[in-house]
Design a protein around this motif. Structure first.
Motif, PDB file in Angstrom:
ATOM      1  N   PRO A 230       0.286  -3.431  -1.349  1.00 57.99           N
ATOM      2  CA  PRO A 230       1.584  -3.455  -0.663  1.00 57.99           C
ATOM      3  C   PRO A 230       2.077  -4.840  -0.274  1.00 57.99           C
ATOM      4  O   PRO A 230       3.096  -4.962   0.399  1.00 57.99           O
ATOM      5  CB  PRO A 230       1.307  -2.620   0.588  1.00 57.99           C
ATOM      6  CG  PRO A 230      -0.130  -2.926   0.909  1.00 57.99           C
ATOM      7  CD  PRO A 230      -0.813  -3.082  -0.432  1.00 57.99           C
ATOM      8  N   TRP A 233       5.940  -6.112  -0.528  1.00 60.40           N
ATOM      9  CA  TRP A 233       6.890  -5.505   0.390  1.00 60.40           C
ATOM     10  C   TRP A 233       6.566  -5.850   1.846  1.00 60.40           C
ATOM     11  O   TRP A 233       7.468  -6.144   2.628  1.00 60.40           O
ATOM     12  CB  TRP A 233       6.899  -3.997   0.181  1.00 60.40           C
ATOM     13  CG  TRP A 233       7.312  -3.640  -1.220  1.00 60.40           C
ATOM     14  CD1 TRP A 233       8.574  -3.700  -1.745  1.00 60.40           C
ATOM     15  CD2 TRP A 233       6.467  -3.190  -2.274  1.00 60.40           C
ATOM     16  NE1 TRP A 233       8.560  -3.307  -3.066  1.00 60.40           N
ATOM     17  CE2 TRP A 233       7.291  -2.983  -3.425  1.00 60.40           C
ATOM     18  CE3 TRP A 233       5.104  -2.930  -2.386  1.00 60.40           C
ATOM     19  CZ2 TRP A 233       6.780  -2.546  -4.643  1.00 60.40           C
ATOM     20  CZ3 TRP A 233       4.596  -2.483  -3.595  1.00 60.40           C
ATOM     21  CH2 TRP A 233       5.434  -2.302  -4.715  1.00 60.40           C
ATOM     22  N   TRP A 244       9.638  -1.148   8.909  1.00 61.09           N
ATOM     23  CA  TRP A 244      10.491  -0.156   8.266  1.00 61.09           C
ATOM     24  C   TRP A 244      11.376   0.568   9.272  1.00 61.09           C
ATOM     25  O   TRP A 244      12.462   1.046   8.925  1.00 61.09           O
ATOM     26  CB  TRP A 244       9.633   0.856   7.498  1.00 61.09           C
ATOM     27  CG  TRP A 244       8.831   0.290   6.373  1.00 61.09           C
ATOM     28  CD1 TRP A 244       7.474   0.344   6.234  1.00 61.09           C
ATOM     29  CD2 TRP A 244       9.323  -0.400   5.221  1.00 61.09           C
ATOM     30  NE1 TRP A 244       7.081  -0.285   5.081  1.00 61.09           N
ATOM     31  CE2 TRP A 244       8.200  -0.748   4.430  1.00 61.09           C
ATOM     32  CE3 TRP A 244      10.586  -0.783   4.777  1.00 61.09           C
ATOM     33  CZ2 TRP A 244       8.309  -1.441   3.224  1.00 61.09           C
ATOM     34  CZ3 TRP A 244      10.704  -1.477   3.577  1.00 61.09           C
ATOM     35  CH2 TRP A 244       9.589  -1.796   2.818  1.00 61.09           C
ATOM     36  N   VAL A 250      15.526   3.468   3.536  1.00 60.41           N
ATOM     37  CA  VAL A 250      14.668   2.726   2.606  1.00 60.41           C
ATOM     38  C   VAL A 250      14.796   3.406   1.247  1.00 60.41           C
ATOM     39  O   VAL A 250      14.390   4.565   1.082  1.00 60.41           O
ATOM     40  CB  VAL A 250      13.195   2.711   3.073  1.00 60.41           C
ATOM     41  CG1 VAL A 250      12.339   1.934   2.087  1.00 60.41           C
ATOM     42  CG2 VAL A 250      13.092   2.114   4.477  1.00 60.41           C
ATOM     43  N   VAL A 252      13.811   3.902  -2.484  1.00 60.44           N
ATOM     44  CA  VAL A 252      12.606   3.694  -3.293  1.00 60.44           C
ATOM     45  C   VAL A 252      12.832   4.284  -4.679  1.00 60.44           C
ATOM     46  O   VAL A 252      13.313   5.415  -4.816  1.00 60.44           O
ATOM     47  CB  VAL A 252      11.379   4.375  -2.639  1.00 60.44           C
ATOM     48  CG1 VAL A 252      10.123   4.108  -3.460  1.00 60.44           C
ATOM     49  CG2 VAL A 252      11.200   3.876  -1.203  1.00 60.44           C
ATOM     50  N   LEU A 267       2.747   2.106   1.834  1.00 63.08           N
ATOM     51  CA  LEU A 267       3.618   1.115   2.468  1.00 63.08           C
ATOM     52  C   LEU A 267       3.884   1.436   3.939  1.00 63.08           C
ATOM     53  O   LEU A 267       4.405   0.587   4.669  1.00 63.08           O
ATOM     54  CB  LEU A 267       4.948   1.028   1.724  1.00 63.08           C
ATOM     55  CG  LEU A 267       4.892   0.532   0.280  1.00 63.08           C
ATOM     56  CD1 LEU A 267       6.298   0.403  -0.299  1.00 63.08           C
ATOM     57  CD2 LEU A 267       4.174  -0.805   0.198  1.00 63.08           C
ATOM     58  N   ALA A 309      16.864  -1.234   2.838  1.00 63.17           N
ATOM     59  CA  ALA A 309      15.777  -1.814   2.045  1.00 63.17           C
ATOM     60  C   ALA A 309      15.764  -1.170   0.661  1.00 63.17           C
ATOM     61  O   ALA A 309      16.010   0.031   0.517  1.00 63.17           O
ATOM     62  CB  ALA A 309      14.427  -1.596   2.725  1.00 63.17           C
ATOM     63  N   VAL A 311      13.223  -0.772  -2.664  1.00 68.25           N
ATOM     64  CA  VAL A 311      11.837  -0.891  -3.136  1.00 68.25           C
ATOM     65  C   VAL A 311      11.825  -0.536  -4.615  1.00 68.25           C
ATOM     66  O   VAL A 311      11.990   0.627  -4.991  1.00 68.25           O
ATOM     67  CB  VAL A 311      10.904   0.038  -2.329  1.00 68.25           C
ATOM     68  CG1 VAL A 311       9.490  -0.001  -2.902  1.00 68.25           C
ATOM     69  CG2 VAL A 311      10.900  -0.362  -0.855  1.00 68.25           C
ATOM     70  N   VAL A 321      11.738  -6.117  -4.292  1.00 70.96           N
ATOM     71  CA  VAL A 321      12.195  -5.737  -2.960  1.00 70.96           C
ATOM     72  C   VAL A 321      13.474  -6.497  -2.647  1.00 70.96           C
ATOM     73  O   VAL A 321      13.644  -7.639  -3.071  1.00 70.96           O
ATOM     74  CB  VAL A 321      11.117  -6.018  -1.891  1.00 70.96           C
ATOM     75  CG1 VAL A 321      10.784  -7.506  -1.797  1.00 70.96           C
ATOM     76  CG2 VAL A 321      11.546  -5.489  -0.525  1.00 70.96           C
TER      77      VAL A 321
END
Length: 327
Positions: A230, A233, A244, A250, A252, A267, A309, A311, A321
């Protein structure tokens, strides 16, 4: 000077195909009933019309966005794993369909294509070369799925293709004096490039139909991602003294629900921060995160000043990221 996300849009073809319909189409080898949905969590995916191309999907998403935004871009970046043809750059075809006359170019990095497109647009805006950039993509992986399967080993090799779905995506990035995008970081495990491939159409296999299907080992891809750990990130979070919990959403990249949960746990992302689009929309390649962002906006999950965010995970293998402040 920074770049801010001034708008985002996604286009999903009207035709949908369920996982049961996917299984029914595979032959002469017959997979175990319900295996696709059980293994992936995907109930349905989108399939474009026969008369549509990658440029059409991008143009559909971009047209909606430009109609809302009003002003035209001074650069178009086509950022997608899919493309209409080897030459010319698909960006030209999209621009022609939109009636734009600005410069264009393509960016391609599997499922991180769109994230890399954002990165390049941000850099060009920060250096003053452009003020308003349209990043768009059209993902058409349904054209690369192997349906004629002779045995179980070939089915396993082709299985990742049964998660794939078609979509268009578009984002306007424009210059701003505050807020906006404030982090990009990427890493690669290029020695693992053979794990997932679509070999046809390039110099290695220019005309062999056997290489025109997506081939991959989902387990090895997952192991390559997890094996990197991880740090990429978590280091990005540490650089800005964030967790987070400091993000409204977030986003992903989503391939299967089991892999998404594994990554979320590794994560430490709270489940409530995710925007889960996979069950109803499938794996739309690099359009995944713009689709999630457009979904979050439509659901009212973002307000000015909220952080977002991104990912990214992609074949190659590529990890990425990005962080942004919504405005």
């Amino acid at each position: 000077m920074r770049a801010r996300i001034a708008g985002v849009a996604a286009y999903l073809p009207e035709q949908t195909v369920t996982s049961r319909e996917v299984e029914a189409r595979i032959g002469p080898y017959r997979p175990h009933p319900t295996i696709v949905e059980r293994m992936t969590g995907i109930r349905s995916r989108h399939v474009m019309r026969d008369d549509q191309q990658a440029s059409d999907l991008a143009a559909e998403a971009a047209a909606k966005l430009l109609a809302d935004q009003g002003a035209e871009p001074d650069l178009l970046v086509f950022a997608s794993a899919s493309q209409d043809m080897i030459e010319p750059a698909t960006g030209h075809i999209v621009a022609a369909k939109l009636g734009l006359t600005c410069p264009v170019f393509d960016i391609k990095n599997a499922c991180n294509s769109f994230l890399n497109g954002m990165q390049v647009a941000d850099a060009l805006i920060r250096t003053g070369q452009y003020r308003r950039v349209l990043v768009c993509g059209g993902e058409t992986p349904s054209r690369a799925i192997r349906w004629t399967v002779r045995d179980r080993p070939q089915f396993v090799d082709a299985f990742a293709g049964y998660t794939l779905s078609d979509a268009g995506s578009a984002m306007i990035l424009e210059e701003t004096r505050g807020g906006g995008l404030f982090e990009f970081a990427f890493s690669a495990v290029s020695a693992a490039w053979e794990i997932g491939t679509l070999p046809g159409g390039g110099s290695a296999h220019p005309r062999d139909e056997e290489f025109s299907y997506f081939s991959g080992d989902g387990r090895k891809l997952k192991d390559a991602f997890v094996g990197q750990g991880p740090a990429l990130w978590l280091d990005a979070l540490a650089r800005h003294d964030l967790t987070w919990d400091d993000f409204a959403v977030v986003l992903v990249h989503q391939v299967t629900l089991p892999y998404l949960e594994i990554l979320r746990v590794i994560l430490g992302i709270p489940a409530g921060k995710l925007v889960v689009t996979l069950p109803e929309h499938g794996n739309v390649a690099s359009a995944t995160m713009p689709l999630q962002l457009a979904t979050a906006v439509a659901e009212g999950r973002l307000a000015p000043g909220d952080r977002v965010a991104f990912v990214g995970l992609a074949g190659g293998v590529s990890l990425g990221v990005a962080f942004a402040e919504w405005s």
